[in-house]
Structures are given as structure tokens and as C-alpha cells.
Design an enzyme around this catalytic site. Structure first.
Site, PDB file in Angstrom:
ATOM      1  N   GLN A  33     -31.033  33.970 -60.557  1.00 54.82           N
ATOM      2  CA  GLN A  33     -32.243  33.588 -61.284  1.00 54.82           C
ATOM      3  C   GLN A  33     -32.883  34.814 -61.930  1.00 54.82           C
ATOM      4  OE1 GLN A  33     -34.515  31.868 -58.058  1.00 54.82           O
ATOM      5  NE2 GLN A  33     -34.005  33.615 -56.772  1.00 54.82           N
ATOM      6  N   ASP A  88     -40.181  34.683 -50.240  1.00 55.91           N
ATOM      7  CA  ASP A  88     -41.385  35.525 -50.323  1.00 55.91           C
ATOM      8  C   ASP A  88     -41.993  35.787 -48.949  1.00 55.91           C
ATOM      9  OD1 ASP A  88     -43.070  33.248 -49.659  1.00 55.91           O
ATOM     10  OD2 ASP A  88     -42.945  32.641 -51.746  1.00 55.91           O
ATOM     11  N   ASP A 159     -38.656  25.127 -48.680  1.00 53.42           N
ATOM     12  CA  ASP A 159     -39.620  25.854 -49.508  1.00 53.42           C
ATOM     13  C   ASP A 159     -38.866  26.409 -50.714  1.00 53.42           C
ATOM     14  OD1 ASP A 159     -41.662  27.326 -50.573  1.00 53.42           O
ATOM     15  OD2 ASP A 159     -41.719  28.826 -48.970  1.00 53.42           O
ATOM     16  N   ASP A 162     -38.081  24.782 -58.316  1.00 55.42           N
ATOM     17  CA  ASP A 162     -37.802  23.519 -58.998  1.00 55.42           C
ATOM     18  C   ASP A 162     -36.324  23.129 -58.856  1.00 55.42           C
ATOM     19  OD1 ASP A 162     -40.398  23.754 -59.706  1.00 55.42           O
ATOM     20  OD2 ASP A 162     -40.101  23.707 -61.863  1.00 55.42           O
ATOM     21  N   PRO A 166     -30.470  27.459 -58.463  1.00 60.79           N
ATOM     22  CA  PRO A 166     -30.104  27.503 -57.049  1.00 60.79           C
ATOM     23  C   PRO A 166     -30.751  26.430 -56.195  1.00 60.79           C
ATOM     24  CG  PRO A 166     -31.533  29.354 -57.638  1.00 60.79           C
ATOM     25  CD  PRO A 166     -31.125  28.704 -58.915  1.00 60.79           C
TER      26      PRO A 166
END
Length: 284
Positions: A33, A88, A159, A162, A166
Site C-alpha cells: 500500500q 498502528d 481492525d 477499506d 490487502p
């Protein structure tokens, strides 16, 4: 006159959210990404993946508290938790606050999300920077990771970003079947399921797909300002517990900024247009 710098996320082709930025701190294309780290005037530092706003230092707790604590508080004794995505570290941080949880597997496909979160978002990634013994961090395909287990996890939290790139395979019936198998007989699955305003067909599709696999599916929602229309949904699939009927535990970690015991049930009380959305009838 110098043109102001901005970034925009499009919720759908007709609706987006534009934020003024003071600078791009980092940008790269990984094998999975495109990642940007930017400083915004309204919400502080923010991570963007493939053009989609992921998290910001100012509002992240609105998302992370709700995706983590709602399923964990519904389960009477959650000990083993799997988080797929969440590189994150925000969801893992919240799950780590539950003393009853003894083992957490965190599996994100992109190592660079871990690395950049620790560098640029230390308050969100605090559990990654100083991991407790119960947190086990994995880099890889979360779908393949979940396939390894049967009757093992109490709660699985998806979590993810969109359903493109991936994250696409995490919104399928095949994945939900694998998750069902990985969960114990009273297990709970929660997945972020986009906005019931600008992504109504997707919300309906997730509800239908989970309902083909799990005996009970409920949608709840939170308000997340950095998402294009603020109203964001989560889909809960449960083998046993009903958030509208079963009482939540009373030992919730404190302090909180968004979550509380009243929200535990009220988040599942849906506006009429959202109920219609789950049926496939769209207002927007």
C-alpha cells in the site's frame, strides 16, 4: 497568493473530507500500500493508507476504544484475543488494558505500518514500543494466520482498512467461516464496517455475509471525525452473547475518553435509516 496544501479522502465518488495540512512528514509505496504521514491543522498528525484516512493523534480514541472495549466488555472472561490489521497499535493498546486478557496476537500484513507508527505516533503505538509479555506481534497475512486455529480465541477484532488491496479478503464469507472456526464456542468477532451513510451497500453486504455464518449479528456505531461523514459502523458477530440483552462486565479499564457502560448498549440502538440499510434499503 500561495495555494494552501490539503488532503482529501473520498467516502464515495460524490462525498469527501478535505483537511488542511502543514506538511507531509513521510511518504512511501510498500509492497502492499501507499503510506503517507501528514500533519493536519484540525486533527494533528495523521496516517493515510492508499488515500484513506486511518488515524490521527487527536481523535484516534473515538475509534480504538469502541472497536476494542465493546466486544471485550460483552464477553464475560476474554482471555485470548486476535487483532488482524491494527498495525498502528491503537487497538492493541486498548486490549492490553484488560487484566483478564492473557494473550494477544496482533497480525498486520505490512511491517512498515508498525515501524512508522512507532516512529511518528508513539502515543498510539505505546503497546508496540513497550510490549507487555501478553502481546505477540506478527507480520503477515491475517487471513492465513487465523486459519491455523480452531476453538482458540475468545474475541477476534478485525481492525482493517477499506475492502480494497490487502484488506479485501477480510470482508468475505470464507474469512468469516475461518474466524468462526478459530473462535471458542462463545466467541465474538468485531469488524470495522465503514459508514452507513456513504458506503451503505458495503455495510449491508458485511451484515448479510456475517449472518450467513454466525447465529447473531449486530451493528453498532461511533463518531470518528477524520472519516468522511463522521458516523462509522462496526459489525459484531457472536456465537452466544447478545449486546442488547446480555449485561456487560463491570471491570472496565479507566480512564476513558469515549466509551462508558451506557454506550455499551446504546451504540447498538440504531436509527431507522440504518436498520433499513441492513435490510438493503438505502436512503442516501
Amino acid at each position: 497568493m500561495t495555494k494552501e496544501k490539503t488532503v482529501t479522502e473520498w467516502g464515495n465518488p460524490a462525498t469527501g473530507l478535505t483537511l488542511k495540512i502543514t506538511g507531509v512528514l513521510h511518504e512511501e509505496q510498500t509492497p502492499y500500500q501507499h503510506i503517507q504521514i501528514v500533519d493536519t491543522l484540525q486533527y494533528g498528525r495523521m496516517m493515510i493508507l492508499d488515500g484513506v484516512f486511518q488515524t490521527s493523534v487527536k481523535d484516534e480514541w473515538m475509534y480504538h476504544e469502541m472497536i476494542a472495549h465493546v466486544p471485550l466488555m460483552l464477553h464475560p472472561n476474554p482471555q485470548r484475543v486476535l487483532i488482524i490489521g491494527g498495525g498502528d497499535g491503537g487497538c492493541a493498546r486498548e486490549v492490553c488494558r484488560h487484566a483478564c486478557v492473557t494473550s494477544i496476537d496482533l497480525c498486520d500484513i505490512d511491517q512498515r505500518v508498525y515501524d512508522l507508527s512507532k516512529e511518528y505516533f508513539p502515543s498510539i503505538a505505546s503497546a508496540l514500543l513497550n510490549p507487555p509479555e501478553k502481546l505477540h506481534v506478527h507480520t503477515g497475512d491475517g487471513i492465513a494466520f487465523a486459519k491455523q486455529f480452531e476453538d482458540y480465541y475468545d474475541v477476534i477484532i478485525i481492525d482493517c482498512s477499506d475492502p480494497v488491496g490487502p484488506g479485501e479478503g477480510l470482508f468475505t464469507r470464507d474469512f468469516y467461516r475461518n474466524a468462526f472456526r478459530a473462535l471458542k464456542k462463545d466467541g465474538i468477532l468485531v469488524q470495522q464496517s465503514e459508514s452507513p451513510i456513504v458506503q451503505q451497500p458495503l455495510v449491508h453486504a458485511v451484515y448479510e455475509a456475517m449472518g450467513d455464518v454466525f447465529p447473531l449479528v449486530r451493528m453498532y456505531y461511533s463518531h470518528v471525525p477524520i472519516y468522511p461523514v463522521c458516523m462509522h459502523s462496526f459489525m459484531m458477530a457472536s456465537k452466544k452473547y447478545d449486546p442488547l440483552k446480555d449485561e456487560a462486565r463491570t471491570d472496565c479499564p479507566q480512564p476513558m475518553k469515549y466509551y462508558n457502560r451506557d454506550i455499551q448498549k446504546s451504540a447498538f440502538i440504531l436509527p431507522e435509516f440504518v436498520k433499513e440499510c441492513l435490510k438493503g434499503n438505502y436512503s442516501f
